[in-house]
Each structure stands twice: as structure tokens, then as C-alpha cells.
Enzyme design. Structure first.
Site, PDB file in Angstrom:
ATOM      1  N   HIS A  13       0.825  -1.208   0.000  1.00  0.00           N
ATOM      2  CA  HIS A  13       0.000   0.000   0.000  1.00  0.00           C
ATOM      3  C   HIS A  13       0.859   1.258   0.000  1.00  0.00           C
ATOM      4  CE1 HIS A  13      -3.827  -2.204   1.573  1.00  0.00           C
ATOM      5  NE2 HIS A  13      -3.677  -2.300   0.264  1.00  0.00           N
ATOM      6  N   HIS A  62      -4.802  -6.006 -10.857  1.00  0.00           N
ATOM      7  CA  HIS A  62      -3.441  -5.561 -10.567  1.00  0.00           C
ATOM      8  C   HIS A  62      -2.460  -5.952 -11.673  1.00  0.00           C
ATOM      9  CE1 HIS A  62      -3.861  -3.814  -6.575  1.00  0.00           C
ATOM     10  NE2 HIS A  62      -4.649  -4.817  -6.245  1.00  0.00           N
TER      11      HIS A  62
END
Length: 389
Positions: free
Chosen positions: A241, A370
Site C-alpha cells: 500500500h 493488478h
């Protein structure tokens, strides 16, 4: 006309196409086969709709019908026609499994609707109007400058927990919405989120992203200490993140006519911390660390290396610093050597610390979001968002 998707992207899309079922997109196993017991998850359906819509924007007409299928799923089986918003999960036959209204899910609906609108998918503009209205009136907390986490199906009970992950994807969604609608208010809201959670909180924690908070936005550093490998709310800091926020900060700076200098400073700080805490990604990136940077969950996830690639690419474009290009090259090689399934076209979602297949946290290969972004976004400018215009 933009050039169509590359060969690896086409291979990935071919696997993703196998998720299509009557009412939406199913969770896929390691072989690319739908898992009926997983039903139709809102976040997966929104992310797959986004993937096929961006592919269409890149000139791929082959998957146009799948982008339309995704919009129909979001306007049909997964929409809550009784209470507004979208359902967290329905069975393959449309029966409601979980009616929770999640900010994380709804942010991806905004992202999907933005991409579908830009791609000219029928129903996209109406979906985007609805998604933005729900997100703004239900999740956005203007006093805090942040998004609330979740509600019961009828919106009567709100969760006291607050999360950085859902806010991170809200930034992503608001960037896309600003691009497609031309309304700068979405960028203003995205800046407020990044300023609070990164410029303020992450900076005070040595650039480690604090993931969990109470309803007053007080950090909860020990949250889920007994569930360290939770797939969405793990204990500790999540280096992946850090990379993802860094990439979004660069994109946000590119979107603003006069960006505050701290945006790029934050991107560099987050990136450098994530690199240090994962030993430079030499053997992949640990899922989580404690607050001193010591790895806690050492499994390597595909989305983390994908976000590392994206952050390095974005920072290289923004700064011209060669070290980011070198990092991107090394991490692309890591993905190619260990995560990409060259025989089947998809990416393994989880490996252990020795880069062997693992399923401690994730089973199967649920979606292509992703991996698709890692292969596509570096070929596009940081702004407009994902080149949605």
C-alpha cells in the site's frame, strides 16, 4: 487509435474472460475456472468491468461484449434496487448472500463506471451518475475529509471502524471520476484524503501507512494482531500500500494545475520506506511488517510486486531519476520469473517467502486488475487518469 493490448495482456484477458457467467464475473481458481461457492463478489465484478473497459479504450474490440456484460452485472444482479447502492455478494443465481454496503466495493464501482463511460459502453454514464451520487452522499464525510467504511444493507447501521485501504481506492476512483466528468471537486476530495492519511499520519509513522482507525480517526496500531494474514485488514503496515499510495500521489500531482510540493515528497517517502522494509524486493515483497519494519506475514502477493512496478514507473516519469527505472526493470523481471504463469497467461496471486506457490491468505486467482494495471498503465501518461479521455 491507440495500439491494441500487447501479447501478455491479451493472454491475461483471455484468462479473465473465463470468469464470465450468466449474471456477472465469478472468482477464478488457479486454472482459470469459476468457483461457484464464491458467488459474485462486487469488488471482483467492478474490477473486471474496469479491466475490460480499459482494454476497449486501448483498441481491443474483442472484449467489448465483456465490458458491456460487466456494466449489466453492476446495473443488474449486484445492484440493490430496494435500498440503493450495491450488494457485497450475491450467489451465481442472484440470491443475496451479503448485503453489506462497503466503501471499498463502491469505490471500484466508480472506477469501473468511469472506465466504461470513457470507453462508450452502453449504460456506463448512468452507472457513473448513480455510483458518484451514492459515494458522495453515503460514504464521503466532508467534515473529516475522508470516506466512511461500511453500512448495513439498508444504510441504517454504520461500522465504527475506519480504514485507509478503502480511502486509497476512493482516491483512485475520484481521480478517474474527475477525468471523465471534468469536475475538479473530485480532485479536491482526493487531495484531502492524501493530505490526511499520508502527508499527516504516514509521515508521522516514518512513512509506514497506518491502515486501521476508530470512528474518530484515531490509529489502531494493534488491530487484528490476532489475524495477521487477513486479506483486507491485516495487522501492521502493508508495504504494497505504500507503493500504491505513492503511485496515486504522483498521479494526483499530475492532475492538478498547481500541485502542492508535498505530494511528490510523500510519494518518494512512501516508496523509499516500502523498499527498505522489504529489503529492496530482492526476493519479492513481504505482505506486512510490524511498526519497526520487521516482516510479519512473509508471503509474497502478486498485487504488491505489481504496485511496486507501477510506483517505480510513475516516479521515474515524474522525476527522471534513473534509480526508479532500474527498480522497475528488476521488479518486472521478478514478476516474469516467478508470478507470471506463462503456460496459462495469468499471474499467481500468492507465493511463500521462497517464491513457491502458497494459499495462506488467497486461494485461486480471483481477478486480473493488478496484473493488468502493471502491464498497461506504465505505457500511458499519469494524467489523464489511465488515459480515460
Amino acid at each position: 487509435m491507440r495500439p491494441g493490448p500487447t501479447r501478455p495482456v491479451r493472454a491475461l484477458l483471455a484468462v479473465a474472460a473465463g470468469s464470465a457467467v450468466d449474471l456477472g464475473f465469478a472468482w477464478l481458481d488457479d486454472d482459470g475456472v469459476p468457483v461457484p461457492a464464491r458467488g459474485l463478489q462486487l469488488w471482483i465484478n467492478a474490477r473486471m468491468t474496469y479491466v475490460f473497459s480499459v482494454a476497449l479504450l486501448l483498441g481491443d474490440r474483442e472484449h467489448e461484449a465483456l465490458a458491456a456484460h460487466g456494466v449489466q452485472a453492476l446495473r443488474g444482479a449486484l445492484a440493490d434496487h430496494e435500498h440503493e447502492g450495491w450488494l457485497h455478494e450475491v450467489a451465481l443465481d442472484g440470491a443475496v448472500v451479503d448485503g453489506t454496503k462497503s466503501c471499498y466495493d463502491h469505490a471500484f464501482v466508480v472506477l469501473a463506471a468511469s472506465a466504461a463511460t470513457a470507453a462508450g459502453v452502453a449504460g456506463g454514464p448512468g452507472l457513473l451518475d448513480d455510483a458518484l451520487e451514492v459515494h458522495l452522499t453515503r460514504f464521503w464525510d466532508d467534515d473529516a475529509g475522508l470516506a466512511r467504511e461500511s453500512f448495513s444493507r439498508e444504510w441504517g447501521v454504520g461500522e465504527s471502524y475506519r480504514g485507509a485501504n478503502s480511502n486509497m481506492h476512493t482516491v483512485e476512483a475520484y481521480l478517474a471520476a474527475a477525468d471523465v466528468t471534468g469536475e475538479p471537486a473530485w480532485l479536491d476530495r482526493a487531495v484531502r484524503i492524501v493530505e490526511r492519511l499520508v502527508h499527516d499520519v504516514a509521515r508521522r509513522h516514518d512513512w509506514r501507512v497506518v491502515e486501521h482507525f476508530d470512528e474518530h480517526w484515531t490509529p489502531l496500531p494493534d488491530h487484528h494482531a490476532d489475524r495477521v494474514d487477513d486479506p483486507f485488514r491485516p495487522y501492521g503496515a502493508t508495504p504494497g500500500h505504500g507503493f500504491e499510495w505513492a503511485r496515486l500521489a504522483v498521479q494526483l500531482a499530475a492532475a492538478l494545475a498547481d500541485p502542492p510540493p508535498w505530494l511528490l515528497e510523500c510519494a518518494v517517502g512512501l516508496y523509499d520506506r516500502a523498499v527498505v522494509d522489504t529489503d529492496g524486493g530482492t526476493t519479492g515483497f513481504a505482505y506486512t511488517t510490524d511498526w519497526s519494519g520487521r516482516p510479519v506475514v512473509t508471503e509474497r502477493f502478486h498485487w504488491v510486486v505489481a504496485e511496486a512496478v507501477l510506483a517505480a514507473s510513475a516516479l521515474h516519469a515524474a522525476t527522471g531519476d534513473r534509480r526508479y527505472a532500474d527498480d522497475e526493470g528488476r521488479w518486472r523481471a521478478l514478476a516474469e520469473d516467478h508470478f507470471v504463469d506463462h503456460a496459462r497467461g495469468s499471474w499467481a496471486h500468492e507465493l511463500d517467502e521462497h517464491l513457491r506457490p502458497s494459499s495462506r491468505t488467497w486461494s485461486g486467482r480471483p481477478d486480473a486488475y493488478h496484473a493488468f494495471n502493471a502491464q498497461v498503465l506504465p505505457t500511458l501518461p499519469s494524467w489523464p487518469a489511465s488515459s480515460l479521455r
